[in-house]
Design an enzyme around this catalytic site. Sequence first.
Site, PDB file in Angstrom:
ATOM      1  N   ASP A 164       0.855  -1.183   0.000  1.00 61.46           N
ATOM      2  CA  ASP A 164       0.000   0.000   0.000  1.00 61.46           C
ATOM      3  C   ASP A 164       0.890   1.231   0.000  1.00 61.46           C
ATOM      4  O   ASP A 164       1.971   1.229   0.592  1.00 61.46           O
ATOM      5  CB  ASP A 164      -0.888   0.029   1.260  1.00 61.46           C
ATOM      6  CG  ASP A 164      -2.026   1.028   1.129  1.00 61.46           C
ATOM      7  OD1 ASP A 164      -3.115   0.629   0.686  1.00 61.46           O
ATOM      8  OD2 ASP A 164      -1.817   2.219   1.433  1.00 61.46           O
ATOM      9  N   ILE A 167       0.196   8.921   1.611  1.00 61.40           N
ATOM     10  CA  ILE A 167       0.962  10.055   2.133  1.00 61.40           C
ATOM     11  C   ILE A 167       0.614  10.233   3.608  1.00 61.40           C
ATOM     12  O   ILE A 167      -0.570  10.344   3.957  1.00 61.40           O
ATOM     13  CB  ILE A 167       0.649  11.338   1.338  1.00 61.40           C
ATOM     14  CG1 ILE A 167       1.100  11.171  -0.122  1.00 61.40           C
ATOM     15  CG2 ILE A 167       1.337  12.552   1.978  1.00 61.40           C
ATOM     16  CD1 ILE A 167       0.715  12.322  -1.034  1.00 61.40           C
ATOM     17  N   HIS A 168       1.608  10.196   4.463  1.00 60.10           N
ATOM     18  CA  HIS A 168       1.421  10.469   5.897  1.00 60.10           C
ATOM     19  C   HIS A 168       2.372  11.587   6.303  1.00 60.10           C
ATOM     20  O   HIS A 168       3.462  11.693   5.757  1.00 60.10           O
ATOM     21  CB  HIS A 168       1.733   9.227   6.734  1.00 60.10           C
ATOM     22  CG  HIS A 168       0.701   8.157   6.615  1.00 60.10           C
ATOM     23  ND1 HIS A 168      -0.431   8.132   7.380  1.00 60.10           N
ATOM     24  CD2 HIS A 168       0.623   7.081   5.786  1.00 60.10           C
ATOM     25  CE1 HIS A 168      -1.164   7.073   7.051  1.00 60.10           C
ATOM     26  NE2 HIS A 168      -0.551   6.420   6.077  1.00 60.10           N
ATOM     27  N   ARG A 169       1.953  12.379   7.284  1.00 62.82           N
ATOM     28  CA  ARG A 169       2.862  13.431   7.722  1.00 62.82           C
ATOM     29  C   ARG A 169       3.932  12.846   8.644  1.00 62.82           C
ATOM     30  O   ARG A 169       3.655  11.983   9.479  1.00 62.82           O
ATOM     31  CB  ARG A 169       2.101  14.555   8.403  1.00 62.82           C
ATOM     32  CG  ARG A 169       1.651  14.286   9.813  1.00 62.82           C
ATOM     33  CD  ARG A 169       0.818  15.466  10.281  1.00 62.82           C
ATOM     34  NE  ARG A 169       0.608  15.501  11.696  1.00 62.82           N
ATOM     35  CZ  ARG A 169      -0.539  15.898  12.271  1.00 62.82           C
ATOM     36  NH1 ARG A 169      -1.561  16.264  11.511  1.00 62.82           N
ATOM     37  NH2 ARG A 169      -0.648  15.950  13.567  1.00 62.82           N
ATOM     38  N   GLU A 231      -2.037   1.157  -4.645  1.00 54.95           N
ATOM     39  CA  GLU A 231      -2.441   2.320  -5.447  1.00 54.95           C
ATOM     40  C   GLU A 231      -1.432   2.643  -6.552  1.00 54.95           C
ATOM     41  O   GLU A 231      -1.754   3.392  -7.485  1.00 54.95           O
ATOM     42  CB  GLU A 231      -2.659   3.540  -4.542  1.00 54.95           C
ATOM     43  CG  GLU A 231      -3.887   3.446  -3.625  1.00 54.95           C
ATOM     44  CD  GLU A 231      -3.617   2.742  -2.296  1.00 54.95           C
ATOM     45  OE1 GLU A 231      -2.494   2.219  -2.110  1.00 54.95           O
ATOM     46  OE2 GLU A 231      -4.530   2.698  -1.456  1.00 54.95           O
ATOM     47  N   GLU A 288      -3.690  21.590   8.807  1.00 51.28           N
ATOM     48  CA  GLU A 288      -4.390  20.421   8.283  1.00 51.28           C
ATOM     49  C   GLU A 288      -5.465  20.828   7.271  1.00 51.28           C
ATOM     50  O   GLU A 288      -5.768  22.007   7.120  1.00 51.28           O
ATOM     51  CB  GLU A 288      -5.003  19.626   9.445  1.00 51.28           C
ATOM     52  CG  GLU A 288      -3.910  18.886  10.203  1.00 51.28           C
ATOM     53  CD  GLU A 288      -4.371  18.269  11.498  1.00 51.28           C
ATOM     54  OE1 GLU A 288      -5.347  18.760  12.072  1.00 51.28           O
ATOM     55  OE2 GLU A 288      -3.751  17.297  11.929  1.00 51.28           O
TER      56      GLU A 288
HETATM   57 MN   LIG Z   1      -4.825   1.856   0.390  1.00 50.09          MN
END
Ligand SMILES: [Mn+2]
Length: 490
Positions: A164, A167-169, A231, A288
Amino acid sequence: MTKIHDLRSAIEHLQTIPGQILETNESIDPDAEITGVYRYVGAAGVVERPTKLGPAMMFNNVAGFPDSRVLIGMLGTRERVGHLLDCPPKDLGRLLNKSVHNRIVPVEAAPEEVKCQEVVYRATDPDFDIRKIIPAPRNTPEDAGPYITMGHCYSNDPITGEHDITIHRLCLQDKDTMTFNSAPGRHLEIFRRKWEAQDKPMPMSVNIGIDPAISVACCFEPPTTPLGLDELSIAGALRNEPVKLTQCLTVDQKCIANAEYVLECEIMPHEVMAENNNDRDDNWAMPEFPGYEGIAHRESAVVKVRAVTTRIHPIMQTVIGCSEEHVNMAGIPTEASIIDICDKAFPGLVTNVYATRSGGGKTMVIMKLDKKRPVDQGRERQAGLLALAAYTELKNVILVDDDIDIFDTDDVLWAMNYRFNAEKDIIRIPATICHPLDPSEKQVYTGYWRDGLACKTIFDCTIPFQLRGDLFHRAKFLEMDPTPYIKGDN
Ligand SMILES: [Mn+2]
């Protein structure tokens, strides 16, 4: 158009189109200055005014980082996303939906295609320090620290092996440590908990500076992309060519072969750290998507960086969490998911969907419907319910007829003024799961059972089919070609 396959070819393409990318050699500090400038150039979205839509911007002279450049706003207008995906801006939702159904899985890169390891920094080197290698901006002076905001995190399920990308901060904490934040239920968070259950660190590559098609594709959420759907295969469909991966040098994970930066990481099991570990004066994290400054998490997952690999003279890509760029990344996949479910239920009824700027691409959509027969009356409301079902974080749905320009808020509000009666045309679904970052969904505001529950609402601004006709006859102008009359004028 030139064939886009990485960030550099995407930039080269934009350079051929007037007004799409701006470059500066003026010295700038990544500590809140880059975003302070870009706010006036092109941040838009729900950023505090004054701001505007504008070009992407490349900062060539970043104080303290002579080898790097910083790029912001790459996907900062819908028009530019259209240029980058070779698609009319209004059709982007449909393009993304098509790509979900024509996925092409990633492949191993040939040795000559591996660009991301031209320069290698290993955590075992005595002077290794991610804070000196990566020009991660602080977005506002209140932020908890420098953040990687366009880090495409790639990992796998320890049991099924499925991958998987999301995007994570990531907040830079010390020379080899970052904090990782995830809303509950996100796919990488589910993987992380599975690794933790085995008492093992999760191997993860953080890919920065890649083909913008990947940045858009990786923002899909369930149910369109269920757990286990990589993705990257949607990005492959967008380019009609598989994404090329290569093996990380220090962790058992793959990374994107032409990325500008790759951080080779492990998320440590059973370890947590305050996101504002280095800034305890207040509890702010970073801006955010709803436009508010986020609260620092007290218990963030701990990421150990084992190596950073880069291209020569790499480009650090960054985004403002409440800017138009984020609206596009979150919103276009949302549109695709809604188009998909509505096309299946009522072919031809929903002609387009726009996940609005004012809702950060998540909170509000406008749906354009073509009611053709008397029996279509009422189906528009069912389509609104389907949209709410297709995307959990959606709160407000506005339904309009096919003559309305859904990208023109004034035209949409015109429909609300003259085709809508609050007594008849509001459908409310109280106390339903939505998004905890929305202040108006806090328990203190709603009186519901917990934070993050909304009264989801459908505003039906379509003309009842049975009332169509002279009552709603919009003034029709003669179709003219204006060009001979406006030559040489602006
Ligand atoms: Mn996913």
